[in-house]
Design a protein around this motif. Structure first.
Motif, mmCIF file in Angstrom:
data_model
loop_
_atom_site.group_PDB
_atom_site.id
_atom_site.type_symbol
_atom_site.label_atom_id
_atom_site.label_comp_id
_atom_site.label_asym_id
_atom_site.label_seq_id
_atom_site.Cartn_x
_atom_site.Cartn_y
_atom_site.Cartn_z
ATOM 1 N N PHE A 161 0.805 -1.216 0.000
ATOM 2 C CA PHE A 161 0.000 0.000 0.000
ATOM 3 C C PHE A 161 0.844 1.274 0.000
ATOM 4 O O PHE A 161 0.346 2.353 0.319
ATOM 5 N N ASP A 162 2.106 1.120 -0.404
ATOM 6 C CA ASP A 162 2.876 2.317 -0.754
ATOM 7 C C ASP A 162 2.214 2.951 -1.977
ATOM 8 O O ASP A 162 1.655 2.255 -2.830
ATOM 9 N N ARG A 163 2.272 4.284 -2.073
ATOM 10 C CA ARG A 163 1.799 4.956 -3.286
ATOM 11 C C ARG A 163 2.996 5.143 -4.205
ATOM 12 O O ARG A 163 3.996 5.770 -3.825
ATOM 13 N N VAL A 164 2.914 4.570 -5.393
ATOM 14 C CA VAL A 164 4.055 4.542 -6.301
ATOM 15 C C VAL A 164 3.667 5.173 -7.635
ATOM 16 O O VAL A 164 2.654 4.812 -8.232
ATOM 17 N N ARG A 165 4.492 6.122 -8.073
ATOM 18 C CA ARG A 165 4.349 6.673 -9.420
ATOM 19 C C ARG A 165 5.442 6.044 -10.267
ATOM 20 O O ARG A 165 6.625 6.080 -9.906
ATOM 21 N N ALA A 166 5.032 5.456 -11.370
ATOM 22 C CA ALA A 166 5.992 4.684 -12.164
ATOM 23 C C ALA A 166 5.699 4.827 -13.649
ATOM 24 O O ALA A 166 4.606 5.211 -14.061
#
Length: 326
Positions: free
Chosen positions: A217-222
Motif C-alpha cells: 500500500f505504498d503509493r508509487v508513481r511509475a
C-alpha cells in the motif's frame, strides 16, 4: 417429551404456521417467530422450511419437529387454497432453482437480478452469482433496521448499474420485469443489507491486513513499457529506446504498489527494472516516486477491499455449492 406434550407442540405449530404472512418480505418475521417458539420447546427442535415461488411474491412454509420416539414430523397448514405446497409443487425439489450455496437456494429469476453488470475479463457470470449468494448467507439473520441513507445508496447503486437515470426509466424497468413496488423495495433492502455487511467487514479486516501488507500500500508513481521485445531501460528516460520496437504499450501513473506489475512492486525510488520477461513479453520500467503507506482513510479503505476479497475467497472454499442444471 410426553405424548400430551407433543400433541401440544403440534397444535401450537399449526397455529403458528397459520399466522404467518405469505410474502417474501415477511420471511424474516416468520423465522424470528419460530426461533422464539423453539425456545419454549427445545426437545422438538423445530425447523422452518421456506419455499419461495419463482417469479412470485408469495412464499409457503413447512414446520419440521422431532417426534419424541424418533423421526421427524412435517407440519403444513395452508390457510387459503388448502393445497400444501409440497403437493402443489410435486416436482424435483430444485425445480426453478439455479444454484444452492450453503443455506441459500437461488431461483433463475433471482440470479438474473443479482448480476450488477455483464462480467468482464476473467470474471464469469457464475462467479458473481456465487459471491452474492455467499453474502446472502451472511445476512440471513440480520434484522437490524436499515437507515434511509443505506437504502438510498443501494437504490442509487442499482439504478446506475442498470442505466436507470430517472423515475420514468426506473418505472419502465419495473414494468418490463413484472416487479411490483413491494418486491422492488424488498430487493433494494437486500442490496442495502449486503452493502452494509461488506462495508462493516472491510472496516473490521482493514487494520490487520494493512499491518501485514504495508509494502503493498505504498503509493508509487511509475513508468513502464510492455513490449514484444526487450527495451533498453536507459534509453527509456527519453523514450528513444522505443523507436526500433515493432509494438509496445506505455503506462505512466500512480498506483498502490500491490497493483503494479510484479517486477515493479517493491522496486526502490528512481530505480530501473528490466527488461524482464512478463505476461508473454518483456517489461522495462522505472519507479519515479514512492511514498510509504499510511493508515489514513483512503489507504484503510483500499486495504479493507483487498482483505474482503481474500475473506470472500476463503469463504467460498468452505461453502457447499451445488448447481441445478435441470
Amino acid at each position: 417429551m410426553t405424548a400430551p406434550g407433543f400433541a401440544q407442540v403440534l397444535t401450537e405449530g399449526v397455529e403458528l404456521l397459520r399466522g404467518f404472512r405469505r410474502r417474501r418480505t415477511a420471511v424474516t418475521e416468520a423465522r424470528h417467530a419460530v426461533a422464539e417458539w423453539s425456545a419454549r420447546h427445545p426437545a422438538a427442535r423445530p425447523q422452518l422450511v421456506v419455499d419461495v415461488r419463482p417469479g412470485s411474491p408469495v412464499v409457503d412454509y413447512d414446520l419440521l419437529v422431532c417426534h419424541p420416539e424418533g423421526g421427524t414430523v412435517a407440519l403444513s397448514a395452508p390457510a387459503d387454497d388448502g393445497v400444501p405446497w409440497l403437493a402443489d409443487h410435486s416436482t424435483h425439489w430444485a425445480a426453478g432453482y439455479l444454484v444452492s450455496v450453503d443455506k441459500v437456494h437461488v431461483h433463475v429469476a433471482e440470479a438474473l437480478t443479482m448480476l450488477r453488470r455483464l462480467p468482464r475479463g476473467d470474471r464469469a457470470v457464475h462467479d458473481e452469482i456465487v459471491e452474492q449468494s455467499l453474502l446472502l448467507n451472511e445476512i440471513m439473520t440480520d434484522d437490524e433496521p436499515l437507515d434511509e441513507e443505506d437504502v438510498r445508496a443501494a437504490a442509487d447503486e442499482f439504478r446506475r448499474s442498470r442505466g436507470l437515470h430517472d423515475r420514468a426509466s426506473t418505472l419502465a424497468w419495473l414494468a418490463e420485469m413484472s416487479m411490483s413496488g413491494e418486491q422492488f423495495e424488498a430487493f433494494i433492502a437486500g442490496i442495502a443489507r449486503r452493502r452494509r455487511f461488506r462495508r462493516r467487514k472491510e472496516a473490521e479486516l482493514a487494520p490487520a491486513y494493512l499491518a501485514d501488507h504495508q509494502a503493498d500500500f505504498d503509493r508509487v508513481r511509475a513508468l513502464w513499457v510492455t513490449a514484444c521485445q526487450p527495451v533498453n531501460g536507459e534509453l527509456l528516460r527519453g523514450l528513444g529506446g522505443l523507436l526500433g520496437c515493432r509494438e509496445a504499450e506505455i503506462t505512466i501513473g500512480e498506483r498502490w504498489a500491490g497493483e503494479l506489475p510484479a517486477p515493479l512492486r517493491h522496486a526502490a525510488r528512481e530505480s530501473m527494472v528490466g527488461p524482464v520477461e512478463h505476461a508473454g513479453g518483456y517489461l522495462t520500467g522505472m519507479v519515479l516516486e514512492r511514498r510509504a503507506s499510511r493508515d489514513d482513510p483512503e489507504t484503510l479503505a483500499a486495504a479493507g477491499a483487498a482483505a474482503f476479497r481474500e475473506w470472500l475467497a476463503a469463504r467460498r472454499k468452505r461453502a457447499s455449492i451445488e448447481w441445478h442444471w435441470l
